[in-house]
Motif scaffolding. Structure first.
Motif, PDB file in Angstrom:
ATOM      1  N   SER A  84       0.836  -1.199   0.000  1.00  0.00           N
ATOM      2  CA  SER A  84       0.000   0.000   0.000  1.00  0.00           C
ATOM      3  C   SER A  84       0.869   1.246   0.000  1.00  0.00           C
ATOM      4  CB  SER A  84      -0.917   0.005   1.223  1.00  0.00           C
ATOM      5  OG  SER A  84      -0.151   0.170   2.406  1.00  0.00           O
ATOM      6  N   LYS A  85       0.280   2.358  -0.434  1.00  0.00           N
ATOM      7  CA  LYS A  85       1.022   3.620  -0.448  1.00  0.00           C
ATOM      8  C   LYS A  85       1.446   4.001   0.974  1.00  0.00           C
ATOM      9  CE  LYS A  85       0.794   8.263  -2.433  1.00  0.00           C
ATOM     10  NZ  LYS A  85      -0.050   9.254  -3.127  1.00  0.00           N
ATOM     11  N   THR A  86       0.545   3.766   1.934  1.00  0.00           N
ATOM     12  CA  THR A  86       0.864   4.067   3.340  1.00  0.00           C
ATOM     13  C   THR A  86       1.992   3.169   3.840  1.00  0.00           C
ATOM     14  OG1 THR A  86      -1.441   4.689   3.736  1.00  0.00           O
ATOM     15  CG2 THR A  86      -0.091   4.232   5.675  1.00  0.00           C
ATOM     16  N   GLY A  87       1.906   1.878   3.502  1.00  0.00           N
ATOM     17  CA  GLY A  87       2.949   0.934   3.909  1.00  0.00           C
ATOM     18  C   GLY A  87       4.292   1.291   3.308  1.00  0.00           C
ATOM     19  N   CYS A  88       4.266   1.730   2.056  1.00  0.00           N
ATOM     20  CA  CYS A  88       5.495   2.134   1.366  1.00  0.00           C
ATOM     21  C   CYS A  88       6.101   3.367   2.036  1.00  0.00           C
ATOM     22  CB  CYS A  88       5.177   2.412  -0.101  1.00  0.00           C
ATOM     23  SG  CYS A  88       6.641   2.555  -1.154  1.00  0.00           S
ATOM     24  N   ALA A  89       5.246   4.330   2.379  1.00  0.00           N
ATOM     25  CA  ALA A  89       5.719   5.554   3.045  1.00  0.00           C
ATOM     26  C   ALA A  89       6.316   5.232   4.410  1.00  0.00           C
ATOM     27  CB  ALA A  89       4.569   6.544   3.189  1.00  0.00           C
ATOM     28  N   MET A  90       5.659   4.333   5.144  1.00  0.00           N
ATOM     29  CA  MET A  90       6.174   3.946   6.463  1.00  0.00           C
ATOM     30  C   MET A  90       7.512   3.225   6.345  1.00  0.00           C
ATOM     31  SD  MET A  90       2.780   2.737   8.543  1.00  0.00           S
ATOM     32  CE  MET A  90       3.724   2.321  10.005  1.00  0.00           C
ATOM     33  N   GLN A  91       7.632   2.348   5.326  1.00  0.00           N
ATOM     34  CA  GLN A  91       8.894   1.629   5.134  1.00  0.00           C
ATOM     35  C   GLN A  91      10.015   2.608   4.796  1.00  0.00           C
ATOM     36  OE1 GLN A  91       9.470  -1.056   1.728  1.00  0.00           O
ATOM     37  NE2 GLN A  91      10.172  -2.609   3.178  1.00  0.00           N
ATOM     38  N   PHE A 167      13.244  -4.169  -4.339  1.00  0.00           N
ATOM     39  CA  PHE A 167      12.620  -5.107  -3.413  1.00  0.00           C
ATOM     40  C   PHE A 167      12.100  -4.423  -2.159  1.00  0.00           C
ATOM     41  CE2 PHE A 167      17.296  -5.597  -3.405  1.00  0.00           C
ATOM     42  CZ  PHE A 167      17.591  -5.027  -2.180  1.00  0.00           C
ATOM     43  N   PHE A 168      12.244  -3.101  -2.050  1.00  0.00           N
ATOM     44  CA  PHE A 168      11.586  -2.327  -0.994  1.00  0.00           C
ATOM     45  C   PHE A 168      11.450  -0.881  -1.476  1.00  0.00           C
ATOM     46  CE2 PHE A 168      16.011  -1.505  -0.114  1.00  0.00           C
ATOM     47  CZ  PHE A 168      16.066  -0.280   0.532  1.00  0.00           C
ATOM     48  N   CYS A 169      10.800  -0.047  -0.688  1.00  0.00           N
ATOM     49  CA  CYS A 169      10.513   1.334  -1.121  1.00  0.00           C
ATOM     50  C   CYS A 169      11.742   2.218  -0.960  1.00  0.00           C
ATOM     51  CB  CYS A 169       9.322   1.879  -0.346  1.00  0.00           C
ATOM     52  SG  CYS A 169       7.784   1.059  -0.761  1.00  0.00           S
ATOM     53  N   GLU A 170      12.691   2.033  -1.836  1.00  0.00           N
ATOM     54  CA  GLU A 170      13.923   2.807  -1.872  1.00  0.00           C
ATOM     55  C   GLU A 170      13.661   4.137  -2.577  1.00  0.00           C
ATOM     56  OE1 GLU A 170      16.621   3.938  -0.895  1.00  0.00           O
ATOM     57  OE2 GLU A 170      18.090   2.361  -1.293  1.00  0.00           O
ATOM     58  N   ILE A 171      14.472   5.142  -2.295  1.00  0.00           N
ATOM     59  CA  ILE A 171      14.234   6.496  -2.793  1.00  0.00           C
ATOM     60  C   ILE A 171      14.366   6.579  -4.310  1.00  0.00           C
ATOM     61  CG2 ILE A 171      15.026   8.888  -2.667  1.00  0.00           C
ATOM     62  CD1 ILE A 171      16.177   8.064   0.153  1.00  0.00           C
TER      63      ILE A 171
END
Length: 293
Positions: A84-91, A167-171
């Motif tokens: 989710s967008k929220t989950g991505c922001a939190m990560q 593989f994760f919400c990298e910048i």
């Protein structure tokens, strides 16, 4: 409202092997850092500022690793996965929070070594409990500030894509998905990187210039050896962490490559947290004696 993490889609046939390797490294890293933290807390002879900061480093490594690796393992099992967008922001926030806090903690540890070598008679007075706790609190405040600013600015911009080639919400992969001109966001990344990576690193270099200068003035060879041995472990950790982080965030966009980016990310999210406790335990006689006890 959702992104897809593509993970290692280009080498999907290797996913089972990668899963076994990364899961093993993850468990080993958690165990190594936990053992170091428990050993220091359980041995009264190690209740000194240097080992207090080492405990904080182990805790940061555990948290830093746990923000990223579970998602990687899920990705390897399921292929591309939704977040989710929220989950991505939190990560992203927690990844930046723990990463930046570690940058500043390494600078604090270099200051501790500087005081120990250059002002040994005043060490206990300067590095008292209140000062140590305040310095650690400062590292967390810097991490929080950078994480919040970066995450809020990034996630208030419109995205024109959903597939994150990582593989994760990298910048960097997220910047590739922005609709607007990404130049301001890239400048923001550089500014944050300068603050979070370059400033602490310059402080570390200054500290070690003063430390080496003081050591070279010592007349006894044994004193020089002891002084160098107390600093060598920290210096190795600094080179590992800052080397990979700077190659990731301080390189120009023209040299950006998704595969290289993933490799660098693995090195500083998985390999470095594993090597930190090994370096400190293998090169430190006090830690080895405490582990034996």
């Amino acid at each position: 409202s959702e992104f897809r993490l593509l993970g290692f889609s280009e080498v999907s046939h290797l996913n089972p092997l990668l899963f076994v390797i990364l899961f093993s490294l993850y468990i080993l890293t958690l165990m190594a850092n936990t053992v170091i933290a428990l050993t220091i807390n359980g041995d009264n002879t190690l209740h000194t500022p240097m080992y207090f900061f080492l405990t904080q480093l182990s805790c940061l490594d555990i948290c830093y690793l746990s923000v990223v690796v579970p998602k990687i393992l899920e990705n390897l099992m399921m292929g591309s996965i939704a977040i989710s967008k929220t989950g991505c922001a939190m990560q992203m926030f927690f990844f930046l929070f723990f990463g930046v806090a570690e940058c500043f903690l390494l600078a604090v540890m270099s200051f501790d070594r500087y005081v120990a070598v250059c002002y040994p008679l005043h060490y206990i007075i300067i590095m008292n409990s209140r000062v140590c706790k305040s310095l650690v609190a400062g590292t967390y405040i810097c991490g929080t500030a950078v994480g919040l600013v970066h995450t809020i600015i990034t996630f208030t911009l419109p995205f024109c894509g959903l597939a994150i080639n990582h593989f994760f919400c990298e910048i960097q992969p997220l910047l590739e998905l922005l609709c607007d001109n990404t130049s301001p966001s890239e400048i923001q990344v550089i500014v944050v990187a300068v603050f979070a990576i370059v400033v602490p690193f310059l402080f570390i270099i200054y500290s070690y210039i003063r430390i080496i200068s003081t050591i070279l003035k010592m007349s006894a060879a044994e004193s020089q050896r002891k002084a160098f041995s107390t600093c060598s472990s920290h210096l190795l950790v600094v080179i590992l962490f800052y080397g990979t982080a700077s190659s990731m965030y301080l390189r120009p966009k023209s040299s950006y490559s998704a595969s290289v980016d993933k490799l660098l990310s693995l090195s500083y999210t998985v390999v470095t947290p594993l090597l930190n406790p090994i370096i400190y335990s293998l090169r430190n006689e006090e830690v080895k004696q405490a582990l034996k006890k």
